[in-house]
Design a protein around this motif. Structure first.
Motif, short mmCIF file in Angstrom:
data_model
loop_
_atom_site.label_atom_id
_atom_site.label_comp_id
_atom_site.label_asym_id
_atom_site.label_seq_id
_atom_site.Cartn_x
_atom_site.Cartn_y
_atom_site.Cartn_z
N ILE A 110 4.83 20.76 1.35
CA ILE A 110 3.70 20.46 2.23
C ILE A 110 4.22 19.80 3.51
N THR A 111 3.84 20.33 4.65
CA THR A 111 4.34 19.80 5.92
C THR A 111 3.23 19.27 6.81
N GLY A 112 2.00 19.35 6.39
CA GLY A 112 0.91 18.87 7.22
C GLY A 112 -0.15 18.18 6.41
N PRO A 113 -1.15 17.60 7.06
CA PRO A 113 -2.24 16.92 6.34
C PRO A 113 -3.10 17.91 5.58
N GLY A 114 -3.95 17.39 4.72
CA GLY A 114 -4.84 18.26 3.97
C GLY A 114 -4.13 19.17 3.02
N LEU A 115 -3.02 18.69 2.42
CA LEU A 115 -2.21 19.49 1.50
C LEU A 115 -1.66 20.74 2.17
N GLY A 116 -1.56 20.68 3.51
CA GLY A 116 -1.01 21.82 4.24
C GLY A 116 -1.95 22.99 4.39
N LEU A 117 -3.24 22.78 4.09
CA LEU A 117 -4.22 23.87 4.16
C LEU A 117 -5.18 23.64 5.34
N ASP A 118 -5.64 24.72 5.91
CA ASP A 118 -6.65 24.67 6.98
C ASP A 118 -7.92 25.33 6.48
#
Length: 217
Positions: A193-201
């Protein structure tokens, strides 16, 4: 897909033939969903299925650890705790006459951090861990479940999840985490995971649900 879980019906003829068929393809565990009122009836039924399965989930009423221990001892099946395992405290009363495993779900334990604590408690007791899912989970819970899979490590005995658009008419994220051929995720779905929200948009047209709460006095 190699492993299977069979929901038992209580009809011995039906359960026998379904167990026999599924066991030809790989390891099988049974799920009774608290089907039987007491251990003797459960043992009578499960004794016919022990050639095909390695475990049974929740054979009697939730938290009846004594009865579950007796079932495990008499059948040789491992007992999987689901409704009987909500927090680490539930493991304090496990009898020693049977082998136990646990089914953890992010939705059941109330979030990812509590799920990771439950997994840590199970591993500390040498228990196998199955990471389960609710029917119809979106990719948000599926992604959280993969974190739990990683935390289970070599204690992992089963994983249920990633059904995505096999069950959902639409998912809530731009890309649905859905298992493909052979039950495998696309390789990049398992990336760090590299971003917020578990990496999901969220998908731009994801439906929003407005919920109102009332307080009774």
């Amino acid at each position: 897909l190699r492993d299977a879980k069979l929901k038992l019906s209580g009809d011995l003829r039906r359960d026998y033939w379904r167990s026999r068929m599924l066991a030809r393809r790989g390891p099988l565990r049974l799920d009774a969903n608290n089907l039987w009122p007491e251990s003797a009836t459960a043992v009578s039924h499960l004794a016919r299925l022990t050639d095909f399965a390695w475990a049974v989930e929740e054979p009697v009423k939730a938290r009846d650890m004594i009865a579950m221990g007796a079932i495990g001892e008499q059948t040789g099946l491992e007992i999987v705790l689901d409704e009987s395992f909500l927090s680490a405290r539930d493991l304090d009363s496990l009898p020693s006459n049977a082998k136990f495993a646990v089914n953890v779900r992010v939705s059941k334990h109330g979030g990812l951090l509590r799920t990771l604590s439950a997994i840590e408690a199970a591993r500390a007791r040498g228990l196998k861990v199955i990471v389960g899912a609710q029917v119809g989970e979106t990719s948000i819970l599926a992604r959280a479940g993969l974190v739990a899979v990683s935390a289970a490590g070599d204690a992992l005995a089963g994983y249920e999840g990633g059904y995505g658009t096999h069950l959902l008419a639409r998912d809530l994220t731009k890309r649905s985490l859905t298992i493909g051929t052979g039950g495998a995720f696309p390789s990049d779905a398992l990336a760090t995971i590299t971003g917020p929200g578990l990496g999901l948009d969220l998908a731009p047209d994801a439906p929003l649900v407005e919920t109102s709460f009332s307080r009774s006095r």
